[in-house]
Design a protein around this motif. Structure first.
Motif, PDB file in Angstrom:
ATOM      1  N   ALA A   1       0.833  -1.204   0.000  1.00  0.00           N
ATOM      2  CA  ALA A   1       0.000   0.000   0.000  1.00  0.00           C
ATOM      3  C   ALA A   1       0.865   1.251   0.000  1.00  0.00           C
ATOM      4  O   ALA A   1       0.595   2.208  -0.739  1.00  0.00           O
ATOM      5  CB  ALA A   1      -0.927  -0.013   1.215  1.00  0.00           C
ATOM      6  N   VAL A   2       1.916   1.279   0.806  1.00  0.00           N
ATOM      7  CA  VAL A   2       2.818   2.438   0.848  1.00  0.00           C
ATOM      8  C   VAL A   2       3.520   2.591  -0.497  1.00  0.00           C
ATOM      9  O   VAL A   2       3.615   3.699  -1.040  1.00  0.00           O
ATOM     10  CB  VAL A   2       3.839   2.293   2.002  1.00  0.00           C
ATOM     11  CG1 VAL A   2       4.948   3.335   1.895  1.00  0.00           C
ATOM     12  CG2 VAL A   2       3.141   2.413   3.341  1.00  0.00           C
ATOM     13  N   GLY A   3       4.007   1.484  -1.058  1.00  0.00           N
ATOM     14  CA  GLY A   3       4.671   1.531  -2.365  1.00  0.00           C
ATOM     15  C   GLY A   3       3.734   2.017  -3.454  1.00  0.00           C
ATOM     16  O   GLY A   3       4.125   2.820  -4.314  1.00  0.00           O
ATOM     17  N   SER A   4       2.490   1.563  -3.434  1.00  0.00           N
ATOM     18  CA  SER A   4       1.509   2.007  -4.423  1.00  0.00           C
ATOM     19  C   SER A   4       1.222   3.494  -4.268  1.00  0.00           C
ATOM     20  O   SER A   4       1.084   4.216  -5.262  1.00  0.00           O
ATOM     21  CB  SER A   4       0.207   1.230  -4.280  1.00  0.00           C
ATOM     22  OG  SER A   4       0.416  -0.129  -4.532  1.00  0.00           O
ATOM     23  N   GLY A   5       1.161   3.951  -3.037  1.00  0.00           N
ATOM     24  CA  GLY A   5       0.924   5.380  -2.797  1.00  0.00           C
ATOM     25  C   GLY A   5       2.061   6.229  -3.322  1.00  0.00           C
ATOM     26  O   GLY A   5       1.846   7.277  -3.944  1.00  0.00           O
ATOM     27  N   ILE A   6       3.286   5.797  -3.086  1.00  0.00           N
ATOM     28  CA  ILE A   6       4.460   6.535  -3.573  1.00  0.00           C
ATOM     29  C   ILE A   6       4.477   6.537  -5.098  1.00  0.00           C
ATOM     30  O   ILE A   6       4.755   7.569  -5.733  1.00  0.00           O
ATOM     31  CB  ILE A   6       5.753   5.930  -2.995  1.00  0.00           C
ATOM     32  CG1 ILE A   6       5.818   6.203  -1.482  1.00  0.00           C
ATOM     33  CG2 ILE A   6       6.991   6.481  -3.704  1.00  0.00           C
ATOM     34  CD1 ILE A   6       6.955   5.502  -0.779  1.00  0.00           C
ATOM     35  N   ALA A   7       4.175   5.393  -5.700  1.00  0.00           N
ATOM     36  CA  ALA A   7       4.150   5.301  -7.171  1.00  0.00           C
ATOM     37  C   ALA A   7       3.076   6.214  -7.746  1.00  0.00           C
ATOM     38  O   ALA A   7       3.295   6.888  -8.763  1.00  0.00           O
ATOM     39  CB  ALA A   7       3.914   3.857  -7.607  1.00  0.00           C
ATOM     40  N   ALA A   8       1.917   6.290  -7.110  1.00  0.00           N
ATOM     41  CA  ALA A   8       0.839   7.153  -7.593  1.00  0.00           C
ATOM     42  C   ALA A   8       1.222   8.620  -7.485  1.00  0.00           C
ATOM     43  O   ALA A   8       0.969   9.419  -8.400  1.00  0.00           O
ATOM     44  CB  ALA A   8      -0.438   6.876  -6.798  1.00  0.00           C
ATOM     45  N   ILE A   9       1.856   9.011  -6.390  1.00  0.00           N
ATOM     46  CA  ILE A   9       2.283  10.405  -6.209  1.00  0.00           C
ATOM     47  C   ILE A   9       3.339  10.762  -7.245  1.00  0.00           C
ATOM     48  O   ILE A   9       3.300  11.830  -7.854  1.00  0.00           O
ATOM     49  CB  ILE A   9       2.806  10.627  -4.773  1.00  0.00           C
ATOM     50  CG1 ILE A   9       1.642  10.545  -3.783  1.00  0.00           C
ATOM     51  CG2 ILE A   9       3.530  11.962  -4.653  1.00  0.00           C
ATOM     52  CD1 ILE A   9       2.062  10.548  -2.329  1.00  0.00           C
ATOM     53  N   THR A  10       4.286   9.857  -7.482  1.00  0.00           N
ATOM     54  CA  THR A  10       5.341  10.090  -8.470  1.00  0.00           C
ATOM     55  C   THR A  10       4.738  10.221  -9.865  1.00  0.00           C
ATOM     56  O   THR A  10       5.124  11.113 -10.643  1.00  0.00           O
ATOM     57  CB  THR A  10       6.366   8.931  -8.444  1.00  0.00           C
ATOM     58  OG1 THR A  10       6.875   8.806  -7.126  1.00  0.00           O
ATOM     59  CG2 THR A  10       7.511   9.182  -9.415  1.00  0.00           C
ATOM     60  N   ALA A  11       3.769   9.386 -10.197  1.00  0.00           N
ATOM     61  CA  ALA A  11       3.122   9.442 -11.511  1.00  0.00           C
ATOM     62  C   ALA A  11       2.345  10.745 -11.676  1.00  0.00           C
ATOM     63  O   ALA A  11       2.366  11.359 -12.756  1.00  0.00           O
ATOM     64  CB  ALA A  11       2.198   8.249 -11.698  1.00  0.00           C
TER      65      ALA A  11
END
Length: 178
Positions: free
Chosen positions: A163-173
């Motif tokens: 979940a944390v990794g997905s959140g970081i990836a979404a913010i970066t995108a």
């Protein structure tokens, strides 16, 4: 009082002063609690036992755990009094006094009693008693539950990291689009 697996606690109480004592309490209510503070029922399915101290007879005034402590007592098909006696450790006896309701307020006087506690049996497995499950079956069930808890904990941790990794990836995108 420490009561471990394979042992049972019994108690008795007797007054040091015989007969009725004017203006003082005449009954004691005794309740046994396991290490979690849960009531341990006596063999008559009572959570507490009321002892009349004014009896002039030498009747036995006490009770005991219905069976020795064992994890197998907790199974769902056990009798209520047996099922309450499952956890070893420090057990507590709560004593509360009852005054005669006809007495005047503030007339209660100290009263001396003898409380006798006994722990019967040897700590550890009691091979002479069959409680429905063998010690190996009980340990296997505890082991399975322990591994299940560990698996759930590890799974929750992995899910949190995803979940944390997905959140970081979404913010970066989203930042790259801007």
């Amino acid at each position: 009082m420490d009561v471990n697996e394979g042992q049972r606690l019994s108690w008795s109480i007797s007054p040091l002063d015989a007969g009725e004592v004017e203006g003082t309490w005449d009954e004691v209510e005794v309740m046994m609690l396991n290490p979690l503070g849960q009531e341990v029922y006596d063999p008559d399915e009572n959570a507490s036992t009321t002892v009349n101290l004014d009896s002039s007879t030498d009747d036995y005034r006490g009770s005991a755990m219905p069976t020795p402590v064992t994890l197998g007592n907790q199974r769902t098909d056990a009798d209520k009094e047996q099922a309450s006696n499952w956890l070893g450790g420090t057990h507590t006896l709560q004593l509360s006094t009852k005054a005669d309701p006809e007495d005047e307020p503030n007339t209660a006087k100290p009263r001396r009693v003898v409380l006798t506690l006994a722990v019967d049996g040897t700590a550890g497995e009691n091979a002479d008693v069959d409680y429905g499950k063998t010690r190996a079956e009980q340990e296997q069930a505890v082991s399975r539950a322990t591994w299940l808890r560990r698996g759930l904990f590890v799974g929750a941790g992995v899910l949190g990291l995803v979940a944390v990794g997905s959140g970081i990836a979404a913010i970066t995108a989203l930042r790259r689009r801007s």
